[in-house]
Design a protein around this motif. Sequence first.
Motif, PDB file in Angstrom:
ATOM      1  N   VAL A  50      14.254 -51.074 -17.915  1.00  0.00           N
ATOM      2  CA  VAL A  50      13.529 -52.222 -18.453  1.00  0.00           C
ATOM      3  C   VAL A  50      14.268 -53.489 -18.044  1.00  0.00           C
ATOM      4  N   ASP A  54      10.430 -58.173 -18.632  1.00  0.00           N
ATOM      5  CA  ASP A  54       9.336 -57.329 -19.107  1.00  0.00           C
ATOM      6  C   ASP A  54       8.868 -57.719 -20.504  1.00  0.00           C
ATOM      7  N   SER A  57       6.073 -60.157 -20.088  1.00  0.00           N
ATOM      8  CA  SER A  57       5.015 -59.855 -19.120  1.00  0.00           C
ATOM      9  C   SER A  57       3.671 -59.717 -19.821  1.00  0.00           C
ATOM     10  N   ALA A  85       8.050 -54.543 -24.063  1.00  0.00           N
ATOM     11  CA  ALA A  85       8.875 -54.540 -22.854  1.00  0.00           C
ATOM     12  C   ALA A  85       8.951 -53.150 -22.237  1.00  0.00           C
ATOM     13  N   ALA A  88       5.539 -52.293 -20.685  1.00  0.00           N
ATOM     14  CA  ALA A  88       5.343 -53.120 -19.494  1.00  0.00           C
ATOM     15  C   ALA A  88       6.195 -52.605 -18.338  1.00  0.00           C
ATOM     16  N   ALA A  89       7.433 -52.218 -18.622  1.00  0.00           N
ATOM     17  CA  ALA A  89       8.317 -51.702 -17.572  1.00  0.00           C
ATOM     18  C   ALA A  89       7.740 -50.442 -16.936  1.00  0.00           C
ATOM     19  N   ARG A  92       4.995 -51.590 -14.581  1.00  0.00           N
ATOM     20  CA  ARG A  92       5.577 -52.321 -13.444  1.00  0.00           C
ATOM     21  C   ARG A  92       6.248 -51.365 -12.465  1.00  0.00           C
ATOM     22  N   TRP A 112       2.862 -59.409 -10.960  1.00  0.00           N
ATOM     23  CA  TRP A 112       3.434 -58.215 -10.335  1.00  0.00           C
ATOM     24  C   TRP A 112       2.720 -57.901  -9.029  1.00  0.00           C
TER      25      TRP A 112
END
Length: 231
Positions: A50, A54, A57, A85, A88-89, A92, A112
């Motif tokens: 992470v 993030d 994001s 986070a 989101a990580a 991503r 991204w």
Amino acid sequence: MNQLENPPIRDAATIILVRRDEGGSSVLMGMRGAKAAFMPSKYVFPGGAVDHEDAASPLARPIGELHRQRLVAEPREGISPDPHAISAAALRELAEETGLLIGLQDGPQSTWPGYAETGLSPDASQLHYVFRAITPPGRPRRFDARFFVVDAHRISGNPDDFGRACDELSHLHWVPLAEARTLNLPFITEVVLAEITELTGSVPYHAPLPQPDTVPFFDNRTASPRFAQIA
């Protein structure tokens, strides 16, 4: 033991894409490089640490409430887990390592790679939190890794198009669940595969993926391993 011998534990997120049809189930895996500092030459699921960014994001939809509650359970001392986070990580890292996107057209703009070009907004509501493991002491890198399952039909675009992938994982391909455990795998990946096989094997391929009753947790914060179930 100094910090180099016992590095700090970082939050991490991994996505297990499950592709199901009348022929059975498969998962997306790739091989880490031979010179990688962590798990070299091993087949793994897409994922990674992470990042600080993030937490801010934008997401089209957040992760579901049940999964959010489970993500904040069993925190490490002095750490408040951030479900936004972490989820989101996961999205991503999937986009970076495979080029595959899970998103919606109606949502806040993302910067991204992949999402920015397509106008999609990452959709964390499709993530099912199914497993957690902390790397044991004595390893060159340590992670508090959360594993998420996503049904492959949630992919936006062609699930076989890895043209936007970075070079962190090689040999990206869909592996039949029945064959995945024959690959060169980290121990914890073998355990996760067994959990996924049990979770998906009880439902028809056209039915939604089930929510797990609990989340298995391999807690290796200290030299005394602990196993728990997060309800």
